[in-house]
Design an enzyme around this catalytic site. Structure first.
Site, PDB file in Angstrom:
ATOM      1  N   HIS A 163       0.863  -1.195   0.000  1.00 31.00           N
ATOM      2  CA  HIS A 163       0.000   0.000   0.000  1.00 31.00           C
ATOM      3  C   HIS A 163       0.892   1.235   0.000  1.00 31.00           C
ATOM      4  O   HIS A 163       1.243   1.772   1.050  1.00 31.00           O
ATOM      5  CB  HIS A 163      -0.913  -0.041   1.234  1.00 31.00           C
TER       6      HIS A 163
ATOM      7  N   GLU B 101     -11.188   3.878   5.771  1.00 33.66           N
ATOM      8  CA  GLU B 101     -10.177   4.854   6.220  1.00 33.66           C
ATOM      9  C   GLU B 101     -10.930   5.941   6.990  1.00 33.66           C
ATOM     10  O   GLU B 101     -10.723   6.105   8.178  1.00 33.66           O
ATOM     11  CB  GLU B 101      -9.405   5.444   5.039  1.00 33.66           C
TER      12      GLU B 101
ATOM     13  N   HIS C 278      -9.325   1.065  -1.045  1.00 36.43           N
ATOM     14  CA  HIS C 278      -9.298   1.794   0.221  1.00 36.43           C
ATOM     15  C   HIS C 278     -10.718   1.716   0.774  1.00 36.43           C
ATOM     16  O   HIS C 278     -11.677   2.104   0.082  1.00 36.43           O
ATOM     17  CB  HIS C 278      -8.924   3.254   0.001  1.00 36.43           C
TER      18      HIS C 278
ATOM     19  N   ASP D 188       2.042   4.231   2.643  1.00 37.91           N
ATOM     20  CA  ASP D 188       0.977   5.045   2.037  1.00 37.91           C
ATOM     21  C   ASP D 188       1.530   6.171   1.151  1.00 37.91           C
ATOM     22  O   ASP D 188       1.557   6.022  -0.072  1.00 37.91           O
ATOM     23  CB  ASP D 188       0.043   5.599   3.116  1.00 37.91           C
ATOM     24  N   ASP D 189       1.939   7.278   1.766  1.00 33.94           N
ATOM     25  CA  ASP D 189       2.436   8.435   0.985  1.00 33.94           C
ATOM     26  C   ASP D 189       3.683   8.977   1.685  1.00 33.94           C
ATOM     27  O   ASP D 189       3.649  10.069   2.280  1.00 33.94           O
ATOM     28  CB  ASP D 189       1.356   9.522   0.928  1.00 33.94           C
TER      29      ASP D 189
ATOM     30  N   HIS E 277       1.420   4.731  -2.601  1.00 30.18           N
ATOM     31  CA  HIS E 277       1.033   5.480  -3.801  1.00 30.18           C
ATOM     32  C   HIS E 277       2.300   6.095  -4.373  1.00 30.18           C
ATOM     33  O   HIS E 277       2.955   6.909  -3.690  1.00 30.18           O
ATOM     34  CB  HIS E 277       0.037   6.581  -3.446  1.00 30.18           C
TER      35      HIS E 277
HETATM   36  N1  HPA Z   1      -6.591   7.689   1.315  1.00 35.41           N
HETATM   37  C1  HPA Z   1      -7.239   8.037   0.223  1.00 35.41           C
HETATM   38  N2  HPA Z   1      -6.611   8.429  -0.862  1.00 35.41           N
HETATM   39  C2  HPA Z   1      -5.296   8.447  -0.860  1.00 35.41           C
HETATM   40  C3  HPA Z   1      -4.576   8.097   0.230  1.00 35.41           C
HETATM   41  C4  HPA Z   1      -5.258   7.683   1.378  1.00 35.41           C
HETATM   42  O1  HPA Z   1      -4.693   7.343   2.435  1.00 35.41           O
HETATM   43  N3  HPA Z   1      -3.274   8.233  -0.080  1.00 35.41           N
HETATM   44  C5  HPA Z   1      -3.224   8.640  -1.342  1.00 35.41           C
HETATM   45  N4  HPA Z   1      -4.446   8.785  -1.814  1.00 35.41           N
HETATM   46 ZN    ZN Z   2      -3.516   4.853   0.505  1.00 36.62          ZN
END
Ligand code: HPA
Ligand code: ZN
Length: 349
Positions: A19, A202, A199, A280-281, A21
């Site tokens: 996971h 969240e 996703h 994640d990011d 991006h």
């Molecule tokens: N959630 C939703 N969209 C996203 C996320 C996330 O954590 N990271 C990058 N795009």
């Molecule tokens: Zn994500």
């Protein structure tokens, strides 16, 4: 195991990241460099300014900056550079296999050819395998802030690149976007033979996790935090073997969980849900890559050796790597188990 040995053991685990991006690994320096070479104006003059702006109080506040970052990309070289920089960075943390989201709609809707995106990323993946021994798969991640027709049009275009794309995911905000809207989209993706994840949970409720499993047929649930309020949904994740790709640092920084200690990680482990840890990011979250997420979980929760091995095993089991690669990853994990004598010392088979 003393503290230093435990940290080395955690480092030694063959890491699988499922996971992440790619656009979320765009470090501020590279954002500035790519913006300059493409003549794209962004409201930041320096990497430091971008870092200062990377403070969030919600998922949406993050997404606003994050999608602004997407606007710098234009050429195949940009996508190659993005993915190569990620691989280079994680090559020092024993990351062995990665399944990487890319968010083509944000680019194709601005006129960037899908071919430039996919081939640029694919070339970086091949280079990473040759240079760092890291294998990877690409996941085309659909974006909920575009409509279903836009998603479908892109998926139809993506069929031409089927051999370079392993799965389809879906991200962006769940706000007012129940899974039922996407039944046809996921049915199309599955009919093409793509793996699917989404996703879910969240910021959305447990019901969105349930519906993503039951209506969309997801094989992995990205985040899954919302499931914690409904034991029947946690049981569904376990019974259906839908693994959860958790992102502990992301969840705290976007106010999804109060702290890592209060995340449902323990609840999922105890309920025998498959779980793995992810970044994640990473560039938007203070350059916290997968290793930083492992270290933060150890610092704040302190998992047992048995639990760490379960996380590493689940990552391999949840991955969409081919049989040969999974066997290689399994052999690497078995070697770590032997090195630390976990069978004799901790009773872990
Ligand atoms: N959630 C939703 N969209 C996203 C996320 C996330 O954590 N990271 C990058 N795009
Ligand atoms: Zn994500």
């Amino acid at each position: 195991m003393d503290k230093a040995t435990k940290l080395q053991f955690i480092y030694d685990l063959p890491k699988v990241e499922l996971h992440m991006h790619l656009e979320g690994s765009l470090e501020p320096e590279l954002m500035i460099e790519i913006a300059e070479r493409n003549g794209v104006k962004i409201p930041f003059k320096s990497a430091d300014e971008i870092r200062k702006a990377s403070v969030f109080d919600s998922l949406q506040s993050f997404l606003d900056l994050y999608y602004l970052g997407h606007t710098v990309f234009a050429t195949k070289q940009d996508f190659y550079d993005l993915a190569y920089a990620y691989f280079k960075r994680v090559s020092t943390t024993n990351l062995r296999h990665a399944e990487l989201f890319f968010e083509a709609q944000e680019h194709t809707n601005r006129g960037v050819p899908l071919q430039a995106i996919v081939t640029g990323l694919d070339e970086a993946c091949k280079q990473a395998q040759a240079e760092f021994g890291i294998t990877s798969n690409l996941i085309l991640c659909l974006l909920r802030h575009f409509d279903v027709d836009n998603m479908m049009a892109l998926l139809k275009q993506a069929v031409e690149f089927k051999h370079l794309i392993t799965g389809i995911g879906m991200s962006s905000s769940e706000h007012d976007k129940p899974p039922a809207l996407y039944v046809d989209v996921f049915a199309f993706a599955k009919a093409q033979g793509w793996h699917v994840s989404s996703h879910a949970g969240e910021i959305g409720p447990a019901e969105y996790v349930r519906d993503s499993i039951e209506l969309l047929g997801i094989e992995r649930c990205d985040h899954g935090i919302g499931a914690r309020t409904d034991a029947s949904v946690v049981k569904l994740l376990s019974d259906r073997k839908v693994g959860v790709t958790m992102c502990p640092i992301s969840n705290v920084l976007l106010n999804v969980t109060e702290s890592i200690a209060r995340s449902p990680l323990r609840q999922f482990l105890d309920a025998n849900v498959k779980v793995c840890l992810n970044s994640d990011d990473p560039s938007y979250f203070g350059s916290t890559y997968v290793q930083e997420n492992y270290d933060a979980v150890e610092r704040e929760i302190g998992l047992s050796v048995r639990e760490w091995i379960k996380l590493a095993q689940d990552g391999i089991d949840m991955s969409w790597a081919d049989q040969l690669r999974r066997a290689q990853l399994q052999a690497e994990l078995d070697a770590v188990k032997a090195k630390y004598n976990v069978r004799a010392l901790y009773g872990v088979e």
